[in-house]
Design a protein around this motif. Structure first.
Motif, mmCIF file in Angstrom:
data_model
loop_
_atom_site.group_PDB
_atom_site.id
_atom_site.type_symbol
_atom_site.label_atom_id
_atom_site.label_comp_id
_atom_site.label_asym_id
_atom_site.label_seq_id
_atom_site.Cartn_x
_atom_site.Cartn_y
_atom_site.Cartn_z
ATOM 1 N N THR A 1 -96.347 108.315 70.805
ATOM 2 C CA THR A 1 -97.275 107.391 70.819
ATOM 3 C C THR A 1 -97.707 106.582 72.141
ATOM 4 O O THR A 1 -97.293 107.095 73.085
ATOM 5 N N ASP A 2 -98.810 105.133 71.831
ATOM 6 C CA ASP A 2 -99.296 105.105 72.701
ATOM 7 C C ASP A 2 -98.005 103.683 73.234
ATOM 8 O O ASP A 2 -97.875 103.504 72.463
ATOM 9 N N VAL A 3 -98.428 102.923 74.222
ATOM 10 C CA VAL A 3 -97.143 102.049 75.077
ATOM 11 C C VAL A 3 -97.506 101.224 73.646
ATOM 12 O O VAL A 3 -98.316 100.268 73.079
ATOM 13 N N LEU A 4 -96.762 99.784 73.540
ATOM 14 C CA LEU A 4 -96.662 98.555 73.334
ATOM 15 C C LEU A 4 -97.627 97.501 73.409
ATOM 16 O O LEU A 4 -98.186 97.155 71.765
ATOM 17 N N GLY A 5 -98.740 97.505 74.164
ATOM 18 C CA GLY A 5 -99.501 96.765 74.439
ATOM 19 C C GLY A 5 -100.518 97.283 74.478
ATOM 20 O O GLY A 5 -100.774 98.326 74.396
#
Length: 307
Positions: free
Chosen positions: A150-154
C-alpha cells in the motif's frame, strides 16, 4: 404498563431494540474469513522499543477489526529476534497453503484453492521515502509471495491531529482553541520535520496546512535528511515574525535516528516534540490502508474537527 423485574423486584435493563431504517447503527466490521494478513513493514534498525511501538500499532488495528490476522516484518530484521519482511510473508503463504490442504484432507465440501494476495503490506511511514519504498518493493519481490504493497499513511487529517497532540504534550501548543489559551511555552512557528527528500517535504506540507489551521500559527515543512534544510526553514520563520519555534517530527519513529532529530533541533535553536509513535491514529490509518486495498473499508477514518 409493567416493566420486567429481577431479584427483589428490581428492574432489569432490557436490550434496546434495533433502530430501523437508514439511521440505524451499522454492524461492526469483521475481517472476512481467509482474508489476507496485514503485514506492518517496519523500517529502521530493529530494537525492543521499535518492536513495542509496532506491536501497539498492530494491537490498535486488531481492536478496530476483529479477526484480523496482523503481523510485523522488519525491513532490516535478522530472522531471529526480529523477523524480516520476506520471512513473514513466506510464513503467511505456508500457513495459508497448510490450511487449504488440511481442509481438503478433512473432506470439507466446496473448499476452493486459495487465490489472491497472501498479504497486504502496509509501510509504517507517515510520508513518502523513495529509498525505503524501493527497498520494501524489492523485499516483497524477493519473498516470491503474492502480496500487495500500500501507500504510506499520510498525508491525512488524523496525522495533523497526532502532531497537535505531541506538541501539546511537550507544552509547545495549546491543547485546543478553547482551553489552555495561555501556554507560556507555546510556539508561534512550527517546523515539520520529514525524511525522504523533496517528495516527503511536499507531502508533509499538506499535513502542515491542516496543522496550521488547528494551531493558528505558521507551519513549514523541512527535510531532516538534507543538510541545512531545518536551519533554513527556521530562518524563514523568524524572518516572518515567529520568535518561539518548535520542531514537530512528521515521523513515526523507527525510520530516523533520534540523534539526527536532536541535532537538527539544536541547530535550529528550538524545542522539539516527540515523534508520532503509536498514537491511535497510526493503527487506524494502517488498517484503513489494508481494508481499502481489499475493498472492504466502509469509510476512511475521520480526523477530529478544529475547535
Amino acid at each position: 404498563m409493567s416493566s420486567p423485574t429481577g431479584p427483589a423486584g428490581l428492574p432489569v435493563r432490557m436490550p434496546r431494540p434495533r433502530q430501523p431504517g437508514r439511521h440505524r447503527r451499522p454492524e461492526p466490521l469483521v475481517a472476512p474469513e481467509d482474508a489476507p494478513a496485514l503485514v506492518l513493514a517496519v523500517p529502521g534498525a530493529p530494537s525492543a522499543a521499535t518492536r513495542g511501538l509496532a506491536e501497539e500499532v498492530v494491537s490498535i488495528a486488531r481492536s478496530e477489526l476483529p479477526g484480523l490476522d496482523a503481523r510485523i516484518g522488519y525491513l532490516d530484521g535478522d530472522d531471529a529476534e526480529f523477523p524480516t519482511l520476506q520471512s513473514v510473508l513466506a510464513h503467511a503463504a505456508e500457513e495459508r497453503t497448510a490450511r487449504y490442504e488440511q481442509a481438503v484432507a478433512a473432506g470439507v465440501e466446496g473448499i476452493k484453492a486459495p487465490d489472491g494476495p497472501v498479504a497486504v503490506v502496509v509501510p509504517l511511514l507517515a510520508g513518502p521515502d523513495s529509498a525505503l519504498l524501493r527497498r520494501l518493493r524489492q523485499a516483497v519481490m524477493e519473498s516470491r509471495v503474492a502480496a500487495d504493497l500500500t501507500d504510506v499513511l499520510g498525508p491525512h487529517p488524523l496525522l495533523a491531529e497526532a502532531l497537535h497532540v505531541r506538541l501539546s504534550e511537550a507544552g509547545l501548543a495549546r491543547a485546543d482553541r478553547a482551553r489552555l489559551f495561555t501556554v507560556a511555552t507555546a510556539a508561534d512557528g512550527i517546523i515539520l520535520a520529514s525524511v525522504g527528500g523533496d517528495e516527503a517535504v511536499q507531502a508533509a506540507g499538506i499535513t502542515g496546512m491542516l496543522l496550521a489551521a488547528r494551531l493558528a500559527v505558521p507551519v513549514m515543512a523541512a527535510a531532516l535528511d538534507e543538510e541545512g534544510s531545518i536551519a533554513s526553514v527556521a530562518e524563514q520563520l523568524r524572518g516572518s515574525g515567529s520568535q518561539q519555534l518548535a520542531l514537530a517530527p512528521y515521523l513515526i519513529g523507527p525510520e530516523i535516528d533520534a540523534a539526527l532529530l536532536a541535532a537538527a533541533a539544536e541547530e535550529a535553536g528550538c524545542a522539539t516534540a516527540e515523534p508520532l509513535g503509536p498514537y491511535p491514529a497510526i493503527g487506524k490509518l494502517a488498517l484503513a490502508k489494508y481494508t481499502t486495498a481489499l475493498g472492504i473499508a466502509p469509510q476512511q477514518p475521520q480526523g477530529t474537527p478544529v475547535r
